[in-house]
Scaffold this motif. Sequence first.
Motif, PDB file in Angstrom:
ATOM      1  N   GLN A  16     -15.272  34.061  17.798  1.00  0.00           N
ATOM      2  CA  GLN A  16     -13.960  33.479  18.012  1.00  0.00           C
ATOM      3  C   GLN A  16     -13.497  33.750  19.435  1.00  0.00           C
ATOM      4  OE1 GLN A  16     -12.403  31.470  15.731  1.00  0.00           O
ATOM      5  NE2 GLN A  16     -14.413  31.777  14.764  1.00  0.00           N
ATOM      6  N   ASN A  70      -5.930  31.797  25.135  1.00  0.00           N
ATOM      7  CA  ASN A  70      -5.955  30.999  23.911  1.00  0.00           C
ATOM      8  C   ASN A  70      -5.110  31.701  22.847  1.00  0.00           C
ATOM      9  OD1 ASN A  70      -6.642  29.091  21.973  1.00  0.00           O
ATOM     10  ND2 ASN A  70      -8.568  30.165  21.424  1.00  0.00           N
ATOM     11  N   ASP A 123      -3.163  30.884  20.550  1.00  0.00           N
ATOM     12  CA  ASP A 123      -3.070  30.384  19.177  1.00  0.00           C
ATOM     13  C   ASP A 123      -4.390  30.495  18.437  1.00  0.00           C
ATOM     14  OD1 ASP A 123      -0.591  29.638  20.146  1.00  0.00           O
ATOM     15  OD2 ASP A 123      -1.324  27.633  20.714  1.00  0.00           O
ATOM     16  N   ARG A 166      -7.121  28.719  18.883  1.00  0.00           N
ATOM     17  CA  ARG A 166      -7.679  27.409  18.518  1.00  0.00           C
ATOM     18  C   ARG A 166      -9.197  27.427  18.658  1.00  0.00           C
ATOM     19  NH1 ARG A 166      -4.761  24.298  22.816  1.00  0.00           N
ATOM     20  NH2 ARG A 166      -5.979  22.475  22.144  1.00  0.00           N
ATOM     21  N   GLU A 197     -11.773  22.365  20.413  1.00  0.00           N
ATOM     22  CA  GLU A 197     -10.505  21.685  20.705  1.00  0.00           C
ATOM     23  C   GLU A 197      -9.951  22.044  22.071  1.00  0.00           C
ATOM     24  OE1 GLU A 197      -7.751  22.487  17.587  1.00  0.00           O
ATOM     25  OE2 GLU A 197      -9.197  21.961  16.010  1.00  0.00           O
ATOM     26  N   LEU A 198     -10.634  22.923  22.794  1.00  0.00           N
ATOM     27  CA  LEU A 198     -10.071  23.437  24.039  1.00  0.00           C
ATOM     28  C   LEU A 198     -10.501  22.581  25.224  1.00  0.00           C
ATOM     29  CD1 LEU A 198     -10.743  27.210  23.398  1.00  0.00           C
ATOM     30  CD2 LEU A 198      -8.583  25.992  23.139  1.00  0.00           C
TER      31      LEU A 198
END
Length: 966
Positions: free
Chosen positions: A202, A208, A210, A212, A216-217
């Motif tokens: 992760q 980052n 949140d 995500r 999606e980044l």
Amino acid sequence: MNDDAPTTATTPAGATPPYRYDARRANELEARWQDFWEQHRTFWTPNPSGLLSEGFERVADRPRLYVLDMFPYPSGAGLHVGHPLGYIGTDVYARYQRMSGHNVLHTMGYDAFGLPAEQYALQTGQHPRVTTDQNIVNMRRQLRALGLGHDPRRGVATTDVHYYRWTQWIFLRIFNAWYDDAAGRARPVDELVTELEAGTRQAVSDANPDGRPWSELDDRTRRLIVDSYRLAYREEAPVNWCPALGTVLANEEVTAEGRSERGNHPVFKRPLEQWMLRITKYADRLLADLADIDWPESIKVMQRNWIGRSTGASIRFPVEAHPLDVEVFTTRPDTIFGATYLVLAPEHPLVDRIVPADWPGAVIGDELTDIPASWRGVFGTDVTPGEAITRYRAFVAQRTDLERQAEGREKTGVFTGAYAENPATGKLIPVFVADYVLMGYGTGAIMAVPAEDQRDWDFATEFDLPIVRTVEPPSDFAGDAFTGDGPAINSEFLDGLHVDDAKQRTVEWLEETGFGTGTVTYKLRDWLFSRQRYWGEPFPIVYAEDGLPIALPDSMLPVELPTLEEFEPVVSDDAADTPPEPPLGRAQHWVEVTLDLGDGPRQYRRETNTMPQWAGSCWYYLRYLDPTNEDRLVDPDVDRYWMTGPGGGGVDLYVGGVEHAVLHLLYARFWHKILFDLGFVSTPEPFHRLFNQGYIQAPAFQDARGMYVEASEVVDRAGEPMFHGEPVTREFGKMGKSLKNMVMPDDVYRDYGADTLRLYEMFMGPLDASRPWSTNDIVGVHRFLQRLWRTVIDEETDAVRVGDRAADPETRRLLHQTIAAVRSDMAALKFNTAIARLFELNNQLTRVSADTGESPREVVEPLILMLAPLTPHIAEELWARLGHDASLAFEPFPEPDEAELTVDTAEIAVQVNGKTRARLSVPVDASEATVEAAARAEPRAAAALGDAPVRKVIVVPRRLVNFVLG
RNA sequence: GCGAGCGUGGCGGAAUGGCAGACGCGCCGGGUUUAGGUCCCGGUGCCCCUCGGGGUGUGGGGGUUCGACUCCCCCCGCUCGCACCA
């Protein structure tokens, strides 16, 4: 052979014998042998493979040994006699081990980047490239004149482009690595990216918030995330800014007084964006691996203290009326019931979020009252909490560390106006700001337990805060805070537990309730790695318009330091807002660059900071191994050959001064571990055995104003030191420029020769002790070399006076005893006692040759070989005069004849009640009863014994008999 | 304040718990030399001495041991490191 009586004085009175060993002769033969070694490549050491492997087959069956010196700065002043102490020590050891059958690697390079070299260039108004090269030439000359047996091919300078290319290459490896906490080692960033892309890891990062998923980044966020993992990263943080040097400094380069290690200039904390290296990730390994290396305990202690590992707990205190917690670190979670207030460091980011508009009432104990006036600070009674804090911060910022200490650590601080809840007691406790809590340690916030911490006690007393004892002190305890062990009190479920158990129970409770966890914290900070100076390695980094750092590919190395005419740093006398401005920023043509980094030619801007002094010295010992390798930092086979060794491996002997205990020695270990993790070197530690040589001290003289005066111009008048007719005071201090007490080796060479200097420095005392230089004492060792010369050479005729007649048994026995003692002293670096033994042997030869007219070859040759590591020039010369045509550098070191070491009688002491009354010669194999009887019969012993009853007899074979009277 | 190390002749320094002061400097005496220097030999911890020797001695005090410069405890002094590190 010369059979004439050697003591016949044919020289007329008033003249020195024509063939005496004196400075002139020493200088002549020393220069000749230095040329010989160079021409015959005597000290070229072969590698097992690669470009430097020629001749390896001749030493392939020998054990290998790597002997290393901390390499010098080529300073403009040149070497004084204090510098070579360690170099001579390693040379003696290396030569001894070479004669003892080792393939020995020993060389010397130059640590030529950095502040000292640049400061010297500024003083002389020349370019540092010019002064550095000149200084290296001068220092090479001085070292060559010492006769050091170095492999000249391996003596790299950190300023060589071929060298710093690889320093930059290592930086790129560090930049392109991250620390995998689970694996406990560094790994390439490519592998991190793979895991992030695959979703097996992760993306946890401030970039980052949140959490995500990677897919999606956007690109920029992805880069920020990866950058936040790198072992080399840029960060804006309060750093040590030294305006007078025009640069920022690492914590390790700032003294306890808040001044620069170099030059003693004031240093200020300033928030600046700088390059950092993530050494904190290695804190545990740097600590744990100290156990495997053979270093002086004092250095290990210094590194342990610098790393500063503490175990304890972090505890969250909810702030009243805010959805916020104050997180504190404590080593004493067991005292939580006594935490009666919190303290945040003045710079703590939470302060501004919890300060209310107006002062609340004070909750003291269980009562609500007006807050004491002292809580508002001393900056006016009519201020809001926000203003009081602002004024307090300004007060703190302008106080230097020195002032803080001068004020006797009186506690200052201001109430924030906010309260937090002690999760153990459920009570509200006030939150203060005070500068006795440091932002740089732990979480920058503490729970204050005045009863068990003297600092908190002092503060609580000053501000009328409650004190609740949670550890029962002994009944006779009379102090303030009690920090010892005892049963817990006033602590509900902890009551009765002793400190260790109570700590453990508290951590369990914190983890059950979610108010905290057991944690470990360190004093060690990440390493501030950029400098705003010219004379250093450029970073192999460029920036595009987005301002994010981009690593250059290896193929673009080296990034050469541009030649700048105006290389001066921007310096200033005060901390005013002069921003650090790297001189390289002035090299416009160099900074602005068009490169093709895979997506076509584009404009980039180069990094204009340079690396600190320590970068080059972090790995030079690896480049010595394989200095000409253009493809690799060091060939893996070559690295394994030289570095594999006992206790995990590393350099077999590293000799240097203690001043690098937490600078070079910590940084080098850190870099080495990264290279180890990434598979570029074979050992986890760089230096297996460390030895700190002492300093040579010398008298220094101060005049009536306390100014140091040139020691060489001080004369002794009736026992009183005088300088230009004025009396001066004498002290002893480390030899150097600042005390004006340097003795230069060139002067000693001139008056006595290099062998005398070498022998004197090794004879002065143990290598690890500091000792005063005494020019008077040098004559002692010089006279010894003259006597040695006379043992071999007739001073009147220059003829060899060594004969093949057998030595007498006493002399022969002394020879073999000497060999045995010298071998063990040499191996243990105890050169001073080895030399004393050699003096004794030569004194014996002086007596023998006076009696017989010649010196026995069977003793003279081993004596010369034993002296060869210490005084190689005179040894080579005498060895050659005795008819040998090769260098003695590889002659086997003499071995003792065990038969000569065994003696048949021993002189023992006869003691009565532990006092020696007589001496007695007895056969070594005599029984205890025989020895006792002989002792009783010895007349003086018998007299001392008299008629008194003997209660006990102790017989120590070959040593003594002790009669204990009743 | 905390931590580490070190205290031995006039000086630098030697001594696996077993003859304290090896070796060198300095100093004293003798020889060589016209003399000084060089070189060679001898002496040199301190205090006594009838010249045989005796006493004492490793910063101070205590302890362990037949025996302590050495190991243990306390104190004094010096050096180095860290120093509001929670």
